[in-house]
Design a protein around this motif. Structure first.
Motif, PDB file in Angstrom:
ATOM      1  N   ALA A  80       0.832  -1.207   0.000  1.00  0.00           N
ATOM      2  CA  ALA A  80       0.000   0.000   0.000  1.00  0.00           C
ATOM      3  C   ALA A  80       0.862   1.252   0.000  1.00  0.00           C
ATOM      4  N   ALA A  81       2.002   1.195   0.692  1.00  0.00           N
ATOM      5  CA  ALA A  81       2.899   2.355   0.688  1.00  0.00           C
ATOM      6  C   ALA A  81       3.471   2.590  -0.700  1.00  0.00           C
ATOM      7  N   ALA A  82       3.813   1.503  -1.425  1.00  0.00           N
ATOM      8  CA  ALA A  82       4.325   1.660  -2.791  1.00  0.00           C
ATOM      9  C   ALA A  82       3.254   2.219  -3.720  1.00  0.00           C
ATOM     10  N   ALA A  83       2.033   1.756  -3.568  1.00  0.00           N
ATOM     11  CA  ALA A  83       0.954   2.275  -4.393  1.00  0.00           C
ATOM     12  C   ALA A  83       0.731   3.760  -4.128  1.00  0.00           C
ATOM     13  N   LEU A  84       0.865   4.172  -2.895  1.00  0.00           N
ATOM     14  CA  LEU A  84       0.723   5.587  -2.573  1.00  0.00           C
ATOM     15  C   LEU A  84       1.836   6.409  -3.218  1.00  0.00           C
ATOM     16  N   ALA A  85       3.055   5.901  -3.213  1.00  0.00           N
ATOM     17  CA  ALA A  85       4.163   6.617  -3.845  1.00  0.00           C
ATOM     18  C   ALA A  85       3.943   6.739  -5.351  1.00  0.00           C
ATOM     19  N   ARG A  86       3.452   5.692  -5.977  1.00  0.00           N
ATOM     20  CA  ARG A  86       3.170   5.754  -7.415  1.00  0.00           C
ATOM     21  C   ARG A  86       2.109   6.802  -7.722  1.00  0.00           C
ATOM     22  N   GLN A  87       1.079   6.864  -6.933  1.00  0.00           N
ATOM     23  CA  GLN A  87       0.018   7.838  -7.169  1.00  0.00           C
ATOM     24  C   GLN A  87       0.515   9.254  -6.920  1.00  0.00           C
ATOM     25  N   LYS A  88       1.384   9.418  -5.967  1.00  0.00           N
ATOM     26  CA  LYS A  88       1.945  10.746  -5.734  1.00  0.00           C
ATOM     27  C   LYS A  88       2.791  11.192  -6.928  1.00  0.00           C
ATOM     28  N   ALA A  89       3.525  10.250  -7.549  1.00  0.00           N
ATOM     29  CA  ALA A  89       4.313  10.597  -8.740  1.00  0.00           C
ATOM     30  C   ALA A  89       3.410  10.982  -9.893  1.00  0.00           C
ATOM     31  N   SER A  90       2.338  10.249 -10.058  1.00  0.00           N
ATOM     32  CA  SER A  90       1.390  10.592 -11.127  1.00  0.00           C
ATOM     33  C   SER A  90       0.767  11.953 -10.870  1.00  0.00           C
ATOM     34  N   LEU A  91       0.523  12.255  -9.628  1.00  0.00           N
ATOM     35  CA  LEU A  91      -0.049  13.553  -9.292  1.00  0.00           C
ATOM     36  C   LEU A  91       0.925  14.676  -9.626  1.00  0.00           C
ATOM     37  N   GLU A  92       2.192  14.441  -9.365  1.00  0.00           N
ATOM     38  CA  GLU A  92       3.175  15.475  -9.665  1.00  0.00           C
ATOM     39  C   GLU A  92       3.259  15.724 -11.166  1.00  0.00           C
ATOM     40  N   VAL A  93       3.206  14.671 -11.976  1.00  0.00           N
ATOM     41  CA  VAL A  93       3.237  14.825 -13.432  1.00  0.00           C
ATOM     42  C   VAL A  93       1.996  15.574 -13.917  1.00  0.00           C
ATOM     43  N   ALA A  94       0.867  15.238 -13.385  1.00  0.00           N
ATOM     44  CA  ALA A  94      -0.368  15.912 -13.789  1.00  0.00           C
ATOM     45  C   ALA A  94      -0.339  17.381 -13.398  1.00  0.00           C
ATOM     46  N   ARG A  95       0.246  17.686 -12.241  1.00  0.00           N
ATOM     47  CA  ARG A  95       0.324  19.080 -11.817  1.00  0.00           C
ATOM     48  C   ARG A  95       1.213  19.890 -12.750  1.00  0.00           C
ATOM     49  N   MET A  96       2.356  19.309 -13.157  1.00  0.00           N
ATOM     50  CA  MET A  96       3.263  20.030 -14.052  1.00  0.00           C
ATOM     51  C   MET A  96       2.637  20.226 -15.431  1.00  0.00           C
ATOM     52  N   ASN A  97       1.909  19.219 -15.935  1.00  0.00           N
ATOM     53  CA  ASN A  97       1.241  19.364 -17.233  1.00  0.00           C
ATOM     54  C   ASN A  97       0.193  20.469 -17.171  1.00  0.00           C
ATOM     55  N   LEU A  98      -0.534  20.540 -16.054  1.00  0.00           N
ATOM     56  CA  LEU A  98      -1.540  21.573 -15.935  1.00  0.00           C
ATOM     57  C   LEU A  98      -0.901  22.958 -15.872  1.00  0.00           C
ATOM     58  N   ALA A 140      -6.203  18.459 -19.047  1.00  0.00           N
ATOM     59  CA  ALA A 140      -5.135  18.576 -18.052  1.00  0.00           C
ATOM     60  C   ALA A 140      -5.700  18.741 -16.651  1.00  0.00           C
ATOM     61  N   LYS A 141      -6.752  19.528 -16.506  1.00  0.00           N
ATOM     62  CA  LYS A 141      -7.394  19.677 -15.195  1.00  0.00           C
ATOM     63  C   LYS A 141      -7.986  18.362 -14.717  1.00  0.00           C
ATOM     64  N   GLY A 142      -8.635  17.608 -15.619  1.00  0.00           N
ATOM     65  CA  GLY A 142      -9.229  16.328 -15.221  1.00  0.00           C
ATOM     66  C   GLY A 142      -8.196  15.326 -14.778  1.00  0.00           C
ATOM     67  N   THR A 143      -7.073  15.290 -15.509  1.00  0.00           N
ATOM     68  CA  THR A 143      -6.000  14.359 -15.119  1.00  0.00           C
ATOM     69  C   THR A 143      -5.441  14.709 -13.752  1.00  0.00           C
ATOM     70  N   PHE A 144      -5.267  15.980 -13.466  1.00  0.00           N
ATOM     71  CA  PHE A 144      -4.737  16.408 -12.165  1.00  0.00           C
ATOM     72  C   PHE A 144      -5.693  16.041 -11.031  1.00  0.00           C
ATOM     73  N   GLU A 145      -6.968  16.277 -11.203  1.00  0.00           N
ATOM     74  CA  GLU A 145      -7.932  15.986 -10.155  1.00  0.00           C
ATOM     75  C   GLU A 145      -8.078  14.484  -9.914  1.00  0.00           C
ATOM     76  N   SER A 146      -8.058  13.683 -10.970  1.00  0.00           N
ATOM     77  CA  SER A 146      -8.172  12.231 -10.797  1.00  0.00           C
ATOM     78  C   SER A 146      -6.954  11.657 -10.104  1.00  0.00           C
ATOM     79  N   THR A 147      -5.781  12.152 -10.447  1.00  0.00           N
ATOM     80  CA  THR A 147      -4.587  11.663  -9.761  1.00  0.00           C
ATOM     81  C   THR A 147      -4.568  12.110  -8.299  1.00  0.00           C
ATOM     82  N   SER A 148      -5.115  13.288  -8.019  1.00  0.00           N
ATOM     83  CA  SER A 148      -5.216  13.728  -6.628  1.00  0.00           C
ATOM     84  C   SER A 148      -6.130  12.798  -5.831  1.00  0.00           C
ATOM     85  N   ALA A 149      -7.245  12.403  -6.432  1.00  0.00           N
ATOM     86  CA  ALA A 149      -8.145  11.463  -5.771  1.00  0.00           C
ATOM     87  C   ALA A 149      -7.489  10.104  -5.595  1.00  0.00           C
TER      88      ALA A 149
END
Length: 459
Positions: free
Chosen positions: A117-135, A155-164
């Motif tokens: 679960a900790a690894a999955a959280l780290a992966r989602q945080k990385a995806s969130l960072e990429v989505a934030r930079m694209n936005l 770009a906004k949708g990708t950022f919000e979904s990765t945040s969730a």
């Protein structure tokens, strides 16, 4: 001179007839004479008894019930996750404090899930960072109309979904960490532990999740039940004024242990069932006791005594004064003529060595206590002086006073007065005449079994 036998036959028959008549009359007269002598004996018969005079008085009454203790807080210790039980950490039957570790389950599978679960959280945080930079890159270009509005929305949708997704991964990690913490099972309260129901190395699932029980020892509940008949009788006595309940129905409750000793603490009634039990027809009462010394244990049988009620004008006599016959209970009362009188009575509850009399006796009655087996209806009795008996446990319902003894007859005059001691005789003086010896005192006849002095008397 000769006579025939026929001449003497009538004479012999007459003599025999007269003899038979005399014998018949004698047989009829002797029983009558014996009966008269028997009837005259009871006139001289006087039984010695002891009696008490009772005076009604307001008396504290106690109601006693069979009761059973119950822990005020009994907790079933259950496993909250499925897995293998690694080790039991406590001593069965010991008292544990709140937070003490009781069991430890195998943590390795749960630790692995936490890591995943900790690894999955780290992966989602990385995806969130990429989505934030694209936005951040898309926003200024869209403002310059270099990119379409659709690119900005994507770009906004990708950022919000990765945040969730990040928040979901955090929740999953928290859940896995919680499951890992469930592998260490602690005591939720301070109390006494029961035996372990699952042994080390066994697999624990939802079907066999209970591991043990922890029971709080203080306060301790004591439960007892009152039957419907007793409740009705008590309510009737209260309504008639025979029993006065304590103010606010605040009864004091004490418990008697199995060895007869009274528990040091006094409890109070904290709960009464709102209805009768349909199966037993009883009314549940619960009382609470402090148990700081941990003397009481759960499911222990004791006797509960409710105190605080007063019985008005109660009549109390020793139990051995009440007898039971074919038509019920009765007692012997000495009337004004000093004769025994049969008196049916209605017996109530016992009070130590005495018993309450609900009906049949009045104030001032003298009740025969000892010697009841020798008493007969209408016969004179002689009351022996006796010391007042020791009061029963608690405040006695009546003041028990020994009946005054009848004055004894004047002592018989001695057969001869004892001569005063004479002076020392001289050699010439004749010896003094010997005084006439007094009549010997007749020996006292021992009491018959069941008589006034017999220890076998009683109810």
């Amino acid at each position: 001179f000769m006579m025939s036998t026929e001449t003497f036959a009538p004479c012999r028959s007459d003599r025999m007839f007269r003899a038979m008549c005399v014998l018949a009359v004698a047989l009829l007269v002797l029983p009558l004479a014996g009966g008269c002598s028997k009837k005259q004996k009871p006139q001289d018969r006087q039984v010695e008894v002891t009696a008490v005079k009772v005076t009604p008085a307001d008396t504290p009454v106690t109601f006693e019930f069979v009761a059973q203790t119950q822990s005020s807080h009994e907790v079933e210790i259950r496993a909250r996750v499925n897995g293998f039980l690694e080790k039991r950490m406590y001593t069965e039957g010991s008292i544990v404090k709140k937070g003490t570790v009781l069991f430890v389950m195998d943590k390795k599978p749960f630790q692995t899930q936490v890591n995943a679960a900790a690894a999955a959280l780290a992966r989602q945080k990385a995806s969130l960072e990429v989505a934030r930079m694209n936005l951040d890159r898309v926003k200024p270009l869209a403002e310059q109309n270099a990119l379409s509005q659709k690119d900005l929305d994507d770009a906004k949708g990708t950022f919000e979904s990765t945040s969730a997704a990040v928040e979901q991964a955090k929740a999953q990690l928290e859940m896995e960490q919680l499951n890992l913490s469930y592998c260490t099972i602690t005591a939720p309260v301070t109390g006494i532990t029961a035996a372990a129901m699952i042994q080390d190395g066994a697999y624990v699932s939802q079907m066999n999740s209970q591991l043990t029980t922890v029971s709080v020892l203080s306060p301790m509940w004591v439960n007892f039940s009152i039957s419907e008949n007793d409740m009705k009788r008590f309510a009737d006595r209260v309504a008639s004024g025979q029993i006065i309940p304590p103010k606010g129905d605040n009864y004091d409750v004490e418990i008697v242990l199995v060895d007869g000793s009274v528990f040091s603490e006094t409890g109070r009634i904290t709960f009464a069932a709102p209805s009768f039990n349909a199966k037993t027809g009883t009314f549940l009462i619960r009382s609470s006791f402090k148990n700081a010394k941990e003397t009481l244990r759960p499911n222990q049988y004791v006797r509960a005594r409710m105190k605080g009620a007063i019985r008005r004008n109660a009549i109390l006599v020793p139990q051995r004064a009440v007898q039971q016959g074919a038509k019920g209970h009765f007692a012997w009362v000495i009337n004004k003529e000093g004769k025994a009188e049969f008196r049916p009575v209605t017996v109530g509850d016992w009070y130590g060595n005495d018993v309450f009399i609900d009906a049949g006796l009045r104030a001032g009655d003298q009740v025969v206590v000892d010697g009841v087996l020798s008493v007969r209806q209408g016969e004179p009795v002689k009351v022996k002086p006796t010391s007042a008996p020791a009061p029963a446990t608690g405040t006695p319902a009546v003041k028990v006073e020994p009946s005054p003894a009848k004055p004894a007859a004047a002592p018989a005059q001695p057969a001869a007065k004892t001569a005063p001691p004479a002076a020392a005789p001289s050699k010439t003086a004749p010896p003094p005449a010997a005084a006439k010896p007094a009549a010997p005192v007749p020996p006292v006849k021992p009491a018959e079994p069941g008589g006034a002095g017999s220890v076998k008397q009683g109810r």
